[in-house]
Write an enzyme that holds these catalytic residues in place. Structure first.
Site, mmCIF file in Angstrom:
data_model
loop_
_atom_site.group_PDB
_atom_site.id
_atom_site.type_symbol
_atom_site.label_atom_id
_atom_site.label_comp_id
_atom_site.label_asym_id
_atom_site.label_seq_id
_atom_site.Cartn_x
_atom_site.Cartn_y
_atom_site.Cartn_z
ATOM 1 N N ALA A 73 0.869 -1.179 0.000
ATOM 2 C CA ALA A 73 0.000 0.000 0.000
ATOM 3 C C ALA A 73 0.908 1.232 0.000
ATOM 4 C CB ALA A 73 -0.967 -0.008 1.181
ATOM 5 N N GLY B 138 5.906 8.335 1.216
ATOM 6 C CA GLY B 138 6.836 8.079 2.327
ATOM 7 C C GLY B 138 7.755 6.903 1.989
ATOM 8 N N HIS B 139 7.165 5.832 1.456
ATOM 9 C CA HIS B 139 7.964 4.668 1.034
ATOM 10 C C HIS B 139 8.877 5.043 -0.142
ATOM 11 C CE1 HIS B 139 4.229 2.429 2.556
ATOM 12 N NE2 HIS B 139 5.185 2.002 3.355
ATOM 13 N N GLY C 234 11.859 4.436 8.173
ATOM 14 C CA GLY C 234 11.307 5.763 8.418
ATOM 15 C C GLY C 234 11.190 6.087 9.908
ATOM 16 N N LYS D 260 9.019 7.808 11.141
ATOM 17 C CA LYS D 260 7.588 7.720 11.458
ATOM 18 C C LYS D 260 7.357 6.609 12.482
ATOM 19 C CE LYS D 260 3.034 7.051 10.275
ATOM 20 N NZ LYS D 260 2.823 5.750 10.866
ATOM 21 N N GLN E 129 10.182 1.453 16.287
ATOM 22 C CA GLN E 129 10.579 0.336 15.423
ATOM 23 C C GLN E 129 12.036 0.500 14.972
ATOM 24 O OE1 GLN E 129 8.114 -1.752 12.253
ATOM 25 N NE2 GLN E 129 9.111 -0.194 11.015
HETATM 26 P P1 AMP Z 1 5.250 0.018 6.399
HETATM 27 O O1 AMP Z 1 4.913 -0.395 5.003
HETATM 28 O O2 AMP Z 1 4.221 0.872 7.035
HETATM 29 O O3 AMP Z 1 5.700 -1.146 7.245
HETATM 30 O O4 AMP Z 1 6.520 0.961 6.269
HETATM 31 C C1 AMP Z 1 7.686 0.572 5.603
HETATM 32 C C2 AMP Z 1 8.789 1.572 5.899
HETATM 33 O O5 AMP Z 1 8.379 2.856 5.440
HETATM 34 C C3 AMP Z 1 9.072 1.708 7.398
HETATM 35 O O6 AMP Z 1 10.465 1.853 7.593
HETATM 36 C C4 AMP Z 1 8.317 2.960 7.759
HETATM 37 O O7 AMP Z 1 8.857 3.638 8.875
HETATM 38 C C5 AMP Z 1 8.522 3.786 6.499
HETATM 39 N N1 AMP Z 1 7.486 4.822 6.415
HETATM 40 C C6 AMP Z 1 6.152 4.660 6.532
HETATM 41 N N2 AMP Z 1 5.510 5.840 6.477
HETATM 42 C C7 AMP Z 1 6.482 6.779 6.317
HETATM 43 C C8 AMP Z 1 6.476 8.196 6.195
HETATM 44 N N3 AMP Z 1 5.346 8.895 6.237
HETATM 45 N N4 AMP Z 1 7.656 8.837 6.063
HETATM 46 C C9 AMP Z 1 8.828 8.142 6.027
HETATM 47 N N5 AMP Z 1 8.905 6.798 6.136
HETATM 48 C C10 AMP Z 1 7.754 6.121 6.275
#
Ligand code: AMP
Length: 276
Positions: free
Chosen positions: A28, A32-33, A145, A147, A151
């Site tokens: 998804a 950010g990703h 991230g 965010k 973690q």
């Molecule tokens: P997730 O798919 O939510 O597990 O996130 C995958 C990676 O993207 C993790 O390292 C998150 O911290 C990073 N991430 C998610 N949202 C953001 C954001 N808004 N800004 C920067 N990194 C992000």
């Protein structure tokens, strides 16, 4: 971009490459990703992203079931940004022995507070999958991230425990124009809730801007009221030391501090944080 589904194929492909950058995700995808992928592309010879909704890190089955899956759009974004490879394994590929007999990691204090306290088993699940993914990709640089502040600390600890030779690079949180931290979960919000969702950001800003003028307790109370009046149910709103995550009762001059929040809006659990 090459899409790889098994660890064997991945290793065969990666053995011809030198400096590897890696961005693990649960899909998804949003900007950010993509920001993490672009940073990795600028700093490595080859960059890969993984998409895997990891069942062992969800402490509530309903949250796992509702996690958004948008693979076609994800592929478009990855092609657009020219990511080199996507690792897209199945649950069977990552957990051939099933998901009930996974190892445990000694995360100490980090697993007892905030996300650790409110989502029992979550970080152990994160460690399980990150450990497996790092074993499969063996990147030089791992991009995550801020965010997900806690973690990042947990993964840093995982790298210490496992002695894996991986450099963790923590990237700033990317926000929407109204301040809401980008998150895959945001797409589950109704238009009504989405308009209110940046209350979280406003509260973090309010605490940051007023830290010299009032105690943390009184600023926190103002924020809890504001959140409640906007239909949020707040799980925690905490001031902590940014290096250790030790919880602080009030602002301390000269200390690196961070405010962290988890709050639920329309059944969607949102987290965010801000360094002071
Ligand atoms: P997730 O798919 O939510 O597990 O996130 C995958 C990676 O993207 C993790 O390292 C998150 O911290 C990073 N991430 C998610 N949202 C953001 C954001 N808004 N800004 C920067 N990194 C992000």
């Amino acid at each position: 971009m090459i899409v790889i589904k098994t660890q064997n194929e991945l290793q065969a492909y990666l053995k011809h490459h030198d400096k590897i950058g890696f961005v693990p995700t649960m899909g998804a995808l949003h900007q950010g990703h993509i920001g993490l992928i672009q940073r990795s592309m600028a700093e490595n010879d080859i960059t890969g992203c993984s998409i895997f909704v990891n069942p062992t890190q969800f402490n509530k089955q309903a949250d796992f079931d509702k996690y958004p899956v948008t693979l076609e759009k994800d592929l478009e974004l990855l092609l657009e940004v020219k990511c080199d490879f996507l690792f897209l394994p199945s649950v069977k590929e990552m957990y051939p022995e099933g998901i009930s007999s996974t190892p445990t990691y000694d995360l100490g204090y980090l697993d007892t507070v905030l996300e650790g306290e409110h989502r029992p088993g979550h970080f152990n699940g994160v460690c399980n999958i990150v450990h497996k993914l790092l074993g499969a990709v063996m990147p030089n640089n791992l991009y995550m991230g801020e965010k997900d502040f806690q973690q990042c600390m947990v993964v840093k600890r995982l790298l210490e425990i496992t002695s894996l030779p991986v450099n963790l690079i923590i990237c700033p949180t990317l926000r929407a124009d109204d301040g809401l931290a980008m998150s895959s979960r945001n797409m589950r919000l109704s238009d009504h809730a989405r308009r209110k969702a940046n209350t979280i950001y406003h509260c973090l800003q309010y605490i940051k801007e007023n830290q010299g003028h009032a105690s943390f307790v009184s600023l926190r109370n103002d924020c809890l009221e504001k959140l409640a009046s906007n239909e949020f149910q707040t799980e925690y709103l905490i001031l902590a030391c940014a290096d250790s995550l030790q919880i602080l009762g009030d602002f301390e001059a000269g200390k690196k501090m961070v405010v962290l929040i988890a709050s639920v809006l329309e059944g969607v659990r949102l987290i965010d944080n801000m360094r002071l």
